[in-house]
Design an enzyme around this catalytic site. Structure first.
Site: not given
Length: 365
Positions: A106, A176, A200
């Site tokens: 990511w 993030d 999540k």
């Protein structure tokens, strides 16, 4: 195989487990939301009934994280992946650079998007060791005039997590936190911006939370499309256009569940207990199970491990699936096994997995 769908042990990496109490409440309110005669999905986003839900979700988030007054909380769409582009579009000025700490896939995706808009560079990288560790603070080399420094707080694919965050001074720190937001208390004031996809720890997919300091909004590039400006959404309380109303409703209910569970301190304590059960099964296996992440960098959200050979690994995953364990396959880019133990994964599921791992080793070791 377990017959009751709620009896499965859900270790999916995302979308992931939601609290059963939240799902049951949503089920009760789905057709007639609090006496309106309509579903929350049918209400106008301008209606008082929805605005109360919207504002309450923001208030709960601010309360749980003790977010200072000089921050905005935004509900956006496009997932964390759209933020990879929005951040440099808004903040990467032509005369400046942006530092990215590379700790996994990511981070790589965020860096690739930034290259389309300016000059990003690697502040540090652990790619050579297959991202098994978080860089040390003294390895972070960045410039005092950087537009910002970007990091990924938890790396779902590799199972690593930042335990502490750098003090970057005048350089805005952007994180993030898609896979560990609301999993423990943090000092929001260290960050210029935090962003996270909801799927999540916060709710269903479709909502992206952005926590952003007001002063950097004033420095953002004004010459970009309206919908891609953070200021557009800050000025309109995230109601510039139709927001994902059901997702925000669910997010608010998940935050309420966190409050009722004792707040972030209690959630963090349980997350540590859950992860320890599985890490102990790995560490006490005499090499039968092999953890990917360095011990000091281990994630409390995503536990990654392999078995000694691929055939045994396939057998483990097949038998685990038959026993009701869902989502234990590792990411396709690295293989192996992964147990994602997000907030809503109950302690009982982690106990069951730990016991299954021990029994499997006894039979196959």
């Amino acid at each position: 195989m377990k017959q009751n769908i709620r009896d499965v042990y859900n270790f999916n990496a995302g979308p992931s487990a939601l609290p059963l109490a939240v799902l049951e409440k949503a089920q009760q309110e789905l057709v007639d939301f609090r006496g309106t005669g309509m579903s929350i999905m049918e209400l106008s986003h301008r209606s008082p009934a929805y605005e109360e839900v919207h504002n309450q979700a923001i208030a709960r988030l601010k309360s749980l994280y003790s977010i200072p007054e000089n921050y905005e909380v935004l509900f956006l769409q496009g997932g964390a992946s759209l933020q990879f582009s929005m951040i440099p579009m808004n903040f990467l000025q032509p005369e400046k650079k942006a530092g990215y700490v590379m700790t996994g896939v990511w981070s790589e995706k965020a860096f690739a998007e930034a290259k389309l808009f300016g000059e990003p560079y690697h502040v540090a990288s652990t790619k050579e060791s297959n991202y098994h560790i978080i860089p040390r603070m003294d390895e972070l080399q960045y410039y005092e005039r950087d537009a910002y420094l970007h990091l990924t707080s938890n790396n779902t694919i590799y199972g690593t997590q930042w335990k502490d965050f750098p003090d970057t001074g005048d350089v805005p720190l952007i994180a993030d936190m898609s896979s560990d937001i609301m999993s423990k208390p943090i000092d929001v004031s260290k960050f210029a911006m935090i962003y996270a996809g909801a799927q999540k720890n916060l709710g269903p997919s479709g909502v992206t939370v952005v926590i952003i300091r007001k002063d950097i909004l004033e420095k953002a590039n004004p010459n970009i499309p309206t919908m891609l400006k953070y200021s557009t959404h800050a000025k309109s309380n995230s109601l510039y256009h139709t927001p994902p109303t059901f997702g925000i409703y669910m997010l608010g209910e998940v935050l309420s569940w966190i409050e009722e569970s004792g707040g972030l301190e209690a959630i963090a304590k349980q997350n540590e207990e859950k992860a320890k059960l599985i890490y102990d099964a790995i560490d006490n296996s005499n090499g039968f199970y092999l953890g990917h992440a360095d011990i000091e960098s281990r994630s409390l959200m995503n536990i990654t491990f392999r078995l000694a050979d691929e055939e045994l690994e396939k057998k483990f995953l097949m038998e685990a699936k038959s026993a009701g364990f869902v989502g234990l396959n590792g990411h396709r880019s690295v293989g192996g096994c992964r147990a994602s133990t997000y907030n809503a994964v109950p302690l009982e599921a982690c106990k069951a997995l730990s016991e299954f791992m021990k029994q499997f080793q006894k039979k196959n070791g």
